[in-house]
Design a protein around this motif. Structure first.
Motif, PDB file in Angstrom:
ATOM      1  N   GLY A  63      12.975  -0.781   0.595  1.00 55.63           N
ATOM      2  CA  GLY A  63      14.015   0.231   0.608  1.00 55.63           C
ATOM      3  C   GLY A  63      13.486   1.647   0.547  1.00 55.63           C
ATOM      4  O   GLY A  63      14.232   2.581   0.284  1.00 55.63           O
ATOM      5  N   ILE A  64      12.202   1.819   0.797  1.00 55.16           N
ATOM      6  CA  ILE A  64      11.565   3.135   0.735  1.00 55.16           C
ATOM      7  C   ILE A  64      11.415   3.686   2.146  1.00 55.16           C
ATOM      8  O   ILE A  64      10.892   3.013   3.029  1.00 55.16           O
ATOM      9  N   ASP A  65      11.863   4.908   2.342  1.00 54.89           N
ATOM     10  CA  ASP A  65      11.718   5.588   3.622  1.00 54.89           C
ATOM     11  C   ASP A  65      10.313   6.191   3.676  1.00 54.89           C
ATOM     12  O   ASP A  65       9.990   7.085   2.881  1.00 54.89           O
ATOM     13  N   PRO A  66       9.449   5.719   4.583  1.00 55.42           N
ATOM     14  CA  PRO A  66       8.069   6.214   4.637  1.00 55.42           C
ATOM     15  C   PRO A  66       7.966   7.726   4.839  1.00 55.42           C
ATOM     16  O   PRO A  66       7.096   8.372   4.247  1.00 55.42           O
ATOM     17  N   ASP A  67       8.850   8.304   5.645  1.00 53.43           N
ATOM     18  CA  ASP A  67       8.797   9.750   5.866  1.00 53.43           C
ATOM     19  C   ASP A  67       9.112  10.515   4.580  1.00 53.43           C
ATOM     20  O   ASP A  67       8.476  11.522   4.270  1.00 53.43           O
ATOM     21  N   LEU A  68      10.092  10.029   3.829  1.00 58.42           N
ATOM     22  CA  LEU A  68      10.410  10.661   2.547  1.00 58.42           C
ATOM     23  C   LEU A  68       9.244  10.503   1.569  1.00 58.42           C
ATOM     24  O   LEU A  68       8.911  11.436   0.829  1.00 58.42           O
ATOM     25  N   ALA A  69       8.628   9.339   1.575  1.00 61.73           N
ATOM     26  CA  ALA A  69       7.500   9.095   0.675  1.00 61.73           C
ATOM     27  C   ALA A  69       6.333  10.020   1.001  1.00 61.73           C
ATOM     28  O   ALA A  69       5.689  10.575   0.098  1.00 61.73           O
ATOM     29  N   MET A  70       6.055  10.218   2.281  1.00 53.56           N
ATOM     30  CA  MET A  70       4.926  11.070   2.672  1.00 53.56           C
ATOM     31  C   MET A  70       5.220  12.549   2.416  1.00 53.56           C
ATOM     32  O   MET A  70       4.303  13.356   2.315  1.00 53.56           O
ATOM     33  N   ALA A  71       6.491  12.897   2.269  1.00 56.25           N
ATOM     34  CA  ALA A  71       6.863  14.287   1.990  1.00 56.25           C
ATOM     35  C   ALA A  71       6.802  14.624   0.500  1.00 56.25           C
ATOM     36  O   ALA A  71       6.840  15.802   0.126  1.00 56.25           O
ATOM     37  N   LEU A  72       6.697  13.620  -0.351  1.00 57.74           N
ATOM     38  CA  LEU A  72       6.708  13.871  -1.795  1.00 57.74           C
ATOM     39  C   LEU A  72       5.594  14.796  -2.288  1.00 57.74           C
ATOM     40  O   LEU A  72       5.865  15.693  -3.087  1.00 57.74           O
ATOM     41  N   PRO A  73       4.345  14.602  -1.868  1.00 56.61           N
ATOM     42  CA  PRO A  73       3.305  15.508  -2.394  1.00 56.61           C
ATOM     43  C   PRO A  73       3.635  16.981  -2.168  1.00 56.61           C
ATOM     44  O   PRO A  73       3.505  17.786  -3.096  1.00 56.61           O
ATOM     45  N   ALA A  74       4.077  17.339  -0.988  1.00 55.51           N
ATOM     46  CA  ALA A  74       4.402  18.746  -0.713  1.00 55.51           C
ATOM     47  C   ALA A  74       5.552  19.218  -1.599  1.00 55.51           C
ATOM     48  O   ALA A  74       5.533  20.350  -2.091  1.00 55.51           O
ATOM     49  N   LYS A  75       6.534  18.349  -1.835  1.00 52.12           N
ATOM     50  CA  LYS A  75       7.667  18.721  -2.684  1.00 52.12           C
ATOM     51  C   LYS A  75       7.237  18.911  -4.139  1.00 52.12           C
ATOM     52  O   LYS A  75       7.919  19.577  -4.903  1.00 52.12           O
ATOM     53  N   CYS A  76       6.110  18.306  -4.497  1.00 50.09           N
ATOM     54  CA  CYS A  76       5.570  18.444  -5.856  1.00 50.09           C
ATOM     55  C   CYS A  76       4.437  19.473  -5.902  1.00 50.09           C
ATOM     56  O   CYS A  76       3.681  19.532  -6.863  1.00 50.09           O
ATOM     57  N   ASN A  77       4.319  20.266  -4.833  1.00 52.15           N
ATOM     58  CA  ASN A  77       3.270  21.293  -4.730  1.00 52.15           C
ATOM     59  C   ASN A  77       1.867  20.721  -4.821  1.00 52.15           C
ATOM     60  O   ASN A  77       0.978  21.313  -5.431  1.00 52.15           O
ATOM     61  N   LEU A  78       1.687  19.554  -4.213  1.00 43.84           N
ATOM     62  CA  LEU A  78       0.375  18.913  -4.137  1.00 43.84           C
ATOM     63  C   LEU A  78      -0.049  18.888  -2.670  1.00 43.84           C
ATOM     64  O   LEU A  78       0.787  18.776  -1.785  1.00 43.84           O
ATOM     65  N   SER A  79      -1.323  18.951  -2.437  1.00 40.31           N
ATOM     66  CA  SER A  79      -1.834  18.890  -1.068  1.00 40.31           C
ATOM     67  C   SER A  79      -2.069  17.446  -0.681  1.00 40.31           C
ATOM     68  O   SER A  79      -2.828  16.742  -1.358  1.00 40.31           O
ATOM     69  N   PRO A  80      -1.440  17.005   0.404  1.00 39.28           N
ATOM     70  CA  PRO A  80      -1.714  15.637   0.855  1.00 39.28           C
ATOM     71  C   PRO A  80      -3.117  15.560   1.436  1.00 39.28           C
ATOM     72  O   PRO A  80      -3.679  16.574   1.873  1.00 39.28           O
ATOM     73  N   PRO A  81      -3.703  14.388   1.444  1.00 34.81           N
ATOM     74  CA  PRO A  81      -5.036  14.226   2.034  1.00 34.81           C
ATOM     75  C   PRO A  81      -4.998  14.553   3.523  1.00 34.81           C
ATOM     76  O   PRO A  81      -3.943  14.433   4.163  1.00 34.81           O
ATOM     77  N   PRO A  82      -6.130  14.969   4.078  1.00 31.41           N
ATOM     78  CA  PRO A  82      -6.170  15.214   5.520  1.00 31.41           C
ATOM     79  C   PRO A  82      -5.810  13.941   6.308  1.00 31.41           C
ATOM     80  O   PRO A  82      -6.070  12.846   5.856  1.00 31.41           O
ATOM     81  N   ASN A  83      -5.212  14.124   7.450  1.00 29.03           N
ATOM     82  CA  ASN A  83      -4.847  13.036   8.345  1.00 29.03           C
ATOM     83  C   ASN A  83      -3.859  12.051   7.735  1.00 29.03           C
ATOM     84  O   ASN A  83      -3.869  10.876   8.047  1.00 29.03           O
ATOM     85  N   CYS A  84      -3.026  12.548   6.858  1.00 20.18           N
ATOM     86  CA  CYS A  84      -2.043  11.644   6.240  1.00 20.18           C
ATOM     87  C   CYS A  84      -0.695  11.901   6.873  1.00 20.18           C
ATOM     88  O   CYS A  84      -0.224  12.977   7.005  1.00 20.18           O
TER      89      CYS A  84
END
Length: 100
Positions: free
Chosen positions: A79-100
């Motif tokens: 029940g997890i939306d992958p696009d929403l999950a991948m957007a979480l780091p930015a919403k928490c002011n964290l830098s996602p890993p490169p190529n993620c």
């Protein structure tokens, strides 16, 4: 071939954890409390902004590991939306890993 087996084992363990009620479940260094805290932010139809508890969990998470689930069938099956999950780091002011 070995990589596919490892992924399959991880998926089975996670799914069994979900069936048992997430008790003791940990995924990419996010414990059960962190997973529960983030769930409302990664589920449709009305995702919410991540809570401080969710962001705190992401701060200690292995984000590279989480990126590995981006195209997995596992997230949607939970029940997890992958696009929403991948957007979480930015919403928490964290830098996602490169190529993620």
């Amino acid at each position: 071939m070995l990589g596919k087996r490892v992924v399959l084992v991880v998926v089975v363990v996670v799914l069994l954890g979900m069936v048992v009620g997430l008790e003791g479940l940990e995924l990419c260094d996010i414990n059960e409390d962190g997973l529960v805290a983030c769930k409302p932010s990664v589920t449709q139809p009305d995702p919410v902004d991540p809570t401080q508890g969710c962001c705190d969990a992401l701060k200690v998470a292995n984000l590279t590991c989480l990126c590995g689930y981006r195209n997995s069938f596992m997230l949607p099956s939970l029940g997890i939306d992958p696009d929403l999950a991948m957007a979480l780091p930015a919403k928490c002011n964290l830098s996602p890993p490169p190529n993620c």
